[in-house]
Scaffold this motif. Structure first.
Motif, PDB file in Angstrom:
ATOM      1  N   LEU A 193     -27.746  96.397  88.967  1.00 28.59           N
ATOM      2  CA  LEU A 193     -27.902  96.906  90.331  1.00 28.59           C
ATOM      3  C   LEU A 193     -29.350  97.143  90.737  1.00 28.59           C
ATOM      4  O   LEU A 193     -29.668  97.111  91.925  1.00 28.59           O
ATOM      5  N   GLY A 194     -30.223  97.387  89.777  1.00 28.87           N
ATOM      6  CA  GLY A 194     -31.632  97.588  90.116  1.00 28.87           C
ATOM      7  C   GLY A 194     -32.233  96.406  90.835  1.00 28.87           C
ATOM      8  O   GLY A 194     -33.164  96.549  91.632  1.00 28.87           O
ATOM      9  N   ALA A 195     -31.695  95.218  90.591  1.00 29.93           N
ATOM     10  CA  ALA A 195     -32.170  94.004  91.256  1.00 29.93           C
ATOM     11  C   ALA A 195     -31.423  93.752  92.567  1.00 29.93           C
ATOM     12  O   ALA A 195     -31.693  92.767  93.246  1.00 29.93           O
ATOM     13  N   LEU A 213     -27.923  95.740  98.387  1.00 29.38           N
ATOM     14  CA  LEU A 213     -26.480  95.921  98.306  1.00 29.38           C
ATOM     15  C   LEU A 213     -26.139  97.384  98.056  1.00 29.38           C
ATOM     16  O   LEU A 213     -25.229  97.941  98.677  1.00 29.38           O
ATOM     17  N   VAL A 214     -26.862  98.030  97.164  1.00 29.97           N
ATOM     18  CA  VAL A 214     -26.618  99.442  96.851  1.00 29.97           C
ATOM     19  C   VAL A 214     -26.835 100.295  98.100  1.00 29.97           C
ATOM     20  O   VAL A 214     -26.017 101.163  98.426  1.00 29.97           O
ATOM     21  N   THR A 215     -27.904 100.042  98.825  1.00 24.74           N
ATOM     22  CA  THR A 215     -28.206 100.803 100.035  1.00 24.74           C
ATOM     23  C   THR A 215     -27.169 100.542 101.129  1.00 24.74           C
ATOM     24  O   THR A 215     -26.745 101.476 101.812  1.00 24.74           O
ATOM     25  N   PHE A 260     -27.609 107.684  91.797  1.00 24.84           N
ATOM     26  CA  PHE A 260     -26.417 107.622  90.962  1.00 24.84           C
ATOM     27  C   PHE A 260     -26.251 106.239  90.336  1.00 24.84           C
ATOM     28  O   PHE A 260     -26.082 106.107  89.129  1.00 24.84           O
ATOM     29  N   TRP A 261     -26.284 105.201  91.152  1.00 23.53           N
ATOM     30  CA  TRP A 261     -25.953 103.861  90.667  1.00 23.53           C
ATOM     31  C   TRP A 261     -27.095 103.177  89.943  1.00 23.53           C
ATOM     32  O   TRP A 261     -26.867 102.358  89.056  1.00 23.53           O
ATOM     33  N   VAL A 262     -28.331 103.473  90.300  1.00 22.14           N
ATOM     34  CA  VAL A 262     -29.469 102.761  89.714  1.00 22.14           C
ATOM     35  C   VAL A 262     -30.304 103.672  88.818  1.00 22.14           C
ATOM     36  O   VAL A 262     -30.923 103.217  87.863  1.00 22.14           O
ATOM     37  N   GLY A 263     -30.313 104.952  89.102  1.00 25.54           N
ATOM     38  CA  GLY A 263     -31.199 105.874  88.413  1.00 25.54           C
ATOM     39  C   GLY A 263     -30.833 106.132  86.965  1.00 25.54           C
ATOM     40  O   GLY A 263     -29.688 105.961  86.541  1.00 25.54           O
ATOM     41  N   ASP A 264     -31.842 106.578  86.238  1.00 22.64           N
ATOM     42  CA  ASP A 264     -31.668 106.871  84.817  1.00 22.64           C
ATOM     43  C   ASP A 264     -32.312 108.208  84.468  1.00 22.64           C
ATOM     44  O   ASP A 264     -32.827 108.394  83.383  1.00 22.64           O
TER      45      ASP A 264
END
Length: 173
Positions: free
Chosen positions: A84-86, A90-92, A156-160
């Motif tokens: 998802l980082g790439a 789409l995430v936004t 949530f979806w991309v963060g670490d």
């Protein structure tokens, strides 16, 4: 590849979305979630909510269903989360749609009640959400603005980073 934290967060959501506990996410799971959510909200507008939820299913199946069997395994979802980082656009875009779903009255802000209804819809249980909401309400005004929600969704979806508020968007991890 998804980090341990991303795997943990995605697994929490996978478990909540797998409404029939069969180990797969399918269109029927998203339909069941939508039915549960509209039942909790107790209002019209279910057509738009259904459209948003089915749009999320379409986006998820397009990115995660590696064998194209219309069923997403936990591992397929975790592989997609790792990528998802790439796909920040789409995430936004998904965040903006989900904000619209959560913002029941359409006033451009999510209240504590609207947030609680979302969590209840995901988990199928009434759970305390006051502490989680307070963590997400960055400016302390009692509402989550769209920009705050989008930031949390991306976290949530991309963060670490376990310390970001968005890590707990769907409840405690």
């Amino acid at each position: 590849m998804a980090s341990d934290l991303q795997r943990k967060k995605a697994s929490v959501v996978f478990t909540a979305m797998d409404t029939n506990d069969d180990g797969f996410l399918e269109r029927a799971d998203f339909e069941a979630l939508t039915d549960r959510w509209t039942g909790i909200r107790g209002e019209d507008g279910s057509n738009r909510l259904r459209e948003i939820m089915m749009g999320w299913w379409d986006a998820l199946s397009a990115t995660a269903d590696q064998d194209h069997d219309q069923r997403i395994t936990r591992e397929e979802m975790l592989v997609a989360v790792g990528n998802l980082g790439a796909m920040l656009d789409l995430v936004t875009a998904t965040a903006a749609s989900m904000f619209e779903a959560v913002d029941q009255d359409g006033d451009g802000r999510v209240t504590a009640l609207e947030y609680a209804r979302m969590i209840h819809a995901w988990t199928g249980k009434s759970t305390p959400t006051d502490d989680g909401f307070a963590r997400l309400d960055l400016d302390g005004d009692g509402k989550i603005a769209k920009s705050e929600f989008v930031t949390h969704w991306v976290e949530f979806w991309v963060g670490d980073d376990a310390d970001t508020p968005g890590t707990h968007l769907f409840g405690e991890v």
